[in-house]
Write an enzyme that holds these catalytic residues in place. Structure first.
Site, short mmCIF file in Angstrom:
data_model
loop_
_atom_site.label_atom_id
_atom_site.label_comp_id
_atom_site.label_asym_id
_atom_site.label_seq_id
_atom_site.Cartn_x
_atom_site.Cartn_y
_atom_site.Cartn_z
N GLU A 70 -3.15 -1.01 -6.37
CA GLU A 70 -3.17 -0.25 -5.33
C GLU A 70 -4.75 0.18 -5.64
O GLU A 70 -5.64 0.43 -4.79
CB GLU A 70 -2.65 1.08 -5.72
CG GLU A 70 -2.88 2.35 -4.87
CD GLU A 70 -1.97 3.64 -5.25
OE1 GLU A 70 -0.81 3.34 -5.31
OE2 GLU A 70 -2.71 4.87 -5.08
N SER A 74 -3.27 5.67 -10.36
CA SER A 74 -2.27 4.57 -10.45
C SER A 74 -2.75 3.24 -9.95
O SER A 74 -3.30 3.14 -9.07
CB SER A 74 -0.97 4.91 -9.26
OG SER A 74 -0.32 6.04 -9.52
N ARG A 113 -0.87 3.35 1.78
CA ARG A 113 -2.07 2.89 1.04
C ARG A 113 -3.15 1.97 1.71
O ARG A 113 -3.75 1.26 1.32
CB ARG A 113 -1.82 2.44 -0.41
CG ARG A 113 -0.99 3.60 -1.07
CD ARG A 113 -1.66 4.83 -1.35
NE ARG A 113 -0.77 5.50 -2.10
CZ ARG A 113 -0.11 6.73 -1.64
NH1 ARG A 113 -0.21 6.96 -0.26
NH2 ARG A 113 0.59 7.31 -2.19
#
Ligand code: FAD
Length: 272
Positions: free
Chosen positions: A264, A187, A136
Site C-alpha cells: 500500500e 500500513s 487505495r
C-alpha cells in the site's frame, strides 16, 4: 508550489522536457529509494480552506492536512468526515490514494474537484466518476494528474455524536499505531480482497501476525510491536532494509497462506 498557475507551468515544462514528476503531499505514504528521485519533485503548498457552516459546503486546497480538516468539520457539527479523524497526510494525497478507514474512504464523500493534468492543463471535474476510486487507488495515481482543489458538501449533524466518533477513532489510532513523529508510512500492505462477495477484506496484519511478523527486523527497519502490518524505521534504516524486511514478510505469507500481499506504501525509485 504555492499557486495553481505555477503548478501548471512546472508540469507543462516537465512534460516538454520528459522529466519524471513526483508530487508530494504530506509524504506519509511514501518509501523513497536510497538513490533518491531523479526528476522534478514538487511539494504542494496550497493551503486554502473555506467552510460555509450554513450550507455545509467545503472548498479545500490539496495541501491542507486531512486531520485538521476533519477536526474543523467536527467542531462545526458537519457530519460525514469523522471516520477520518487522525488520518495523517494531506487532502490531495488522501484522495489520490483514496485513503480510508473503518469501512469508509475519502473518495466516497468527494463532490467536485479541480485537477491539473500532466501537460499543465487545468480541469474542473464535476462528475467524480472520473476519479475511478477503488480501494487505495484513483485515476490520479494512474495518470499523474494533480488534484489542487476538492469540494465536499456535508449535512449538519449532532456535534456531540461527531466528537465522540472522532475521539474514539483518534484513541484507536493512538493504541494501534506508532506515535506521531515516528518514522513510518502506515500500513505497508493492502488488505486482501474478500473471499466472497459482500464479506470484509482480509486484514494483511491478521495474516502477518500468524507468521510471526512482529518479531521481524532488518537493520533498523522493524515491524511495529503493536501492529504486524506497520514497518518503522528505528533510527537509520535504509530503503533497502525496508524492502528486504517487507519481501521477507510477503514471502512468509505466500508460503503459509498462498496469498500475495501487495504494497500500500508507494515506493518511489530514481525514475518514479
Ligand atoms: C501512522 C499512519 C497511519 C496511517 N493510517 C492510514 C489509514 O488508516 N488509512 C489510509 O488509507 N492510509 C493511512 N496511512 C497512509 C497515509 O497517511 C495516507 O495514504 C495519506 O492519505 C497520504 O497522504 P499524503 O498527503 O501524505 O500523501 P503522500 O504520501 O505525499 O503521497 C501519496 C501518493 O499520492 C500522490 N499525491 C499526493 N498529493 C497529490 C495530489 N495533490 N494530487 C495527485 N497526487 C497526489 C503522491 O504523488 C503519491 O503517489 C497512514 C500513515 C501513517 C504514517
Amino acid at each position: 508550489v504555492t499557486s495553481i498557475d505555477a503548478l501548471s507551468a512546472l508540469l507543462g515544462a516537465a512534460s516538454r522536457l520528459k522529466l519524471p514528476v513526483l508530487v508530494l503531499g504530506g509524504g506519509t505514504n511514501l518509501l523513497i529509494d536510497d538513490r533518491g528521485f531523479d526528476g522534478l519533485a514538487l511539494k504542494l503548498a496550497l493551503h486554502g480552506l473555506f467552510i460555509d457552516e450554513d450550507t455545509g459546503v467545503i472548498n479545500v486546497e490539496a495541501a491542507v492536512s486531512t486531520s485538521m480538516l476533519v477536526e474543523q468539520t467536527v467542531a462545526l457539527g458537519l457530519t460525514g468526515m469523522a471516520f477520518a479523524a487522525g488520518l495523517p497526510g494531506s487532502v490531495g494525497g488522501g484522495l489520490a490514494g483514496n485513503a480510508g478507514c473503518f469501512g469508509q474512504c475519502l473518495g466516497d464523500i468527494l463532490k467536485e474537484a479541480t485537477v491539473v493534468h500532466q501537460n499543465g492543463e487545468t480541469e474542473r471535474i464535476e462528475n467524480v466518476d472520473w476519479f475511478q476510486f477503488q480501494y487505495r487507488r484513483s485515476r490520479l495515481l494512474e495518470t499523474g494528474a494533480v488534484l489542487v482543489r476538492a469540494s465536499f458538501v456535508l449535512p449538519q449533524g449532532d456535534k456531540e455524536v461527531l466528537r465522540e466518533e472522532s475521539d474514539r477513532n483518534i484513541a484507536l489510532r493512538r493504541r494501534k499505531h506508532p506515535l506521531p513523529g515516528a518514522y513510518t508510512a502506515g500500513s505497508f500492505f493492502k488488505n486482501l480482497p474478500p473471499k466472497k462477495l459482500g464479506e470484509h477484506r482480509i486484514a494483511a496484519g491478521f495474516l502477518l501476525d500468524q507468521v510471526g511478523a512482529r518479531e521481524m527486523s532488518q537493520g533498523d527497519a522493524a515491524v511495529f510491536e503493536r501492529h504486524a502490518n506497520i514497518v518503522i524505521n528505528r533510527a537509520n534504516a535504509s530503503c533497502r532494509d525496508v524492502l528486504r524486511l517487507t519481501d521477507a514478510m510477503r514471502f512468509r505469507v505466500l508460503e503459509r497462506f498462498g496469498a500475495h500481499l501487495e504494497p500500500e506504501v508507494r515506493y518511489i525509485g530514481p525514475s518514479g
